[in-house]
Motif scaffolding. Sequence first.
Motif, mmCIF file in Angstrom:
data_model
loop_
_atom_site.group_PDB
_atom_site.id
_atom_site.type_symbol
_atom_site.label_atom_id
_atom_site.label_comp_id
_atom_site.label_asym_id
_atom_site.label_seq_id
_atom_site.Cartn_x
_atom_site.Cartn_y
_atom_site.Cartn_z
ATOM 1 N N ASP A 51 -36.289 -41.176 -116.404
ATOM 2 C CA ASP A 51 -37.667 -41.581 -116.196
ATOM 3 C C ASP A 51 -38.156 -42.142 -117.533
ATOM 4 O O ASP A 51 -37.719 -41.700 -118.595
ATOM 5 C CB ASP A 51 -38.495 -40.355 -115.778
ATOM 6 N N VAL A 52 -39.029 -43.150 -117.487
ATOM 7 C CA VAL A 52 -39.504 -43.729 -118.742
ATOM 8 C C VAL A 52 -40.510 -42.801 -119.434
ATOM 9 O O VAL A 52 -40.355 -42.452 -120.600
ATOM 10 C CB VAL A 52 -40.126 -45.129 -118.517
ATOM 11 N N MET A 53 -41.531 -42.375 -118.670
ATOM 12 C CA MET A 53 -42.565 -41.528 -119.255
ATOM 13 C C MET A 53 -42.132 -40.070 -119.216
ATOM 14 O O MET A 53 -42.099 -39.455 -118.150
ATOM 15 C CB MET A 53 -43.877 -41.697 -118.476
ATOM 16 N N LEU A 54 -41.771 -39.548 -120.374
ATOM 17 C CA LEU A 54 -41.293 -38.167 -120.464
ATOM 18 C C LEU A 54 -41.975 -37.477 -121.633
ATOM 19 O O LEU A 54 -42.315 -38.133 -122.624
ATOM 20 C CB LEU A 54 -39.780 -38.140 -120.732
ATOM 21 N N PRO A 55 -42.166 -36.171 -121.531
ATOM 22 C CA PRO A 55 -42.669 -35.456 -122.706
ATOM 23 C C PRO A 55 -41.591 -35.439 -123.796
ATOM 24 O O PRO A 55 -40.404 -35.463 -123.477
ATOM 25 C CB PRO A 55 -42.941 -34.036 -122.186
ATOM 26 N N GLY A 56 -41.996 -35.416 -125.027
ATOM 27 C CA GLY A 56 -41.037 -35.453 -126.129
ATOM 28 C C GLY A 56 -40.493 -36.859 -126.250
ATOM 29 O O GLY A 56 -41.240 -37.835 -126.245
ATOM 30 N N MET A 57 -39.187 -36.980 -126.313
ATOM 31 C CA MET A 57 -38.553 -38.289 -126.401
ATOM 32 C C MET A 57 -38.712 -39.009 -125.058
ATOM 33 O O MET A 57 -38.414 -38.429 -124.019
ATOM 34 C CB MET A 57 -37.070 -38.055 -126.712
#
Length: 227
Positions: A51-57
Amino acid sequence: MKILVVEDEAHVAALIRRGLTESGYEVSVAPDGNTGREMALLHDYDLFMLDVMLPGMNGIELCREIRKAGLKTPVLMLTALGTTENVILGLDNGADDYLVKPFKFAELEARIRALLRRAGADGAKAEMLAIADLEMDLAARIIKRGGREITLTVTEYRLLECLLKNKGRVLSRMELLEKVWGVDFNLATNVVDVYVNYLRRKVDKDFDAKLIHTVTGMGYVLKEGAV
Ligand code: CA
């Protein structure tokens, strides 16, 4: 086939996991980019879904990290609707394909199959090319005609592979130069003729049924029967 899904939305991850598991894939899920990175580098996977939008990296950074680590595993990016700039960024950073959320599950599966096929990981069938009694085993790099092995030089092999992948289609000398020799300018196209003749001597000469045909004014085609 093992797939790592890096997706922070739990319900999306669960849906993907359930669907792909039903289709016979072994699915692991990482809920954020850093966990995804650890898992990707620690275990062997046949495909990554990021997924493009992720927490952290984020998924794009993760993709870059995966490539930086030398992994050639296919990467499918998942992106939200209306964020096409992410897609381009993803592809620039080593992703192989992308899918816009929300997506149809059948489409996801089709993309996965295509990526695995391209990666040559989808069983042995994708690694064989054949026409009539001529066959090429891409994994073992073995060519046989009528069951008898044929030895080719590197260039002859690449030329035959190109003809086989495009069997039935006429390829111009320019196209062959570009695909086999990697040059896209008009440099002595007769090098193509020379190599086609080498190949003919090895592949066709001893057989009644010729497979390599010249199409006057156009180029060459690999096919059964007359042109
Ligand atoms: Ca997300």
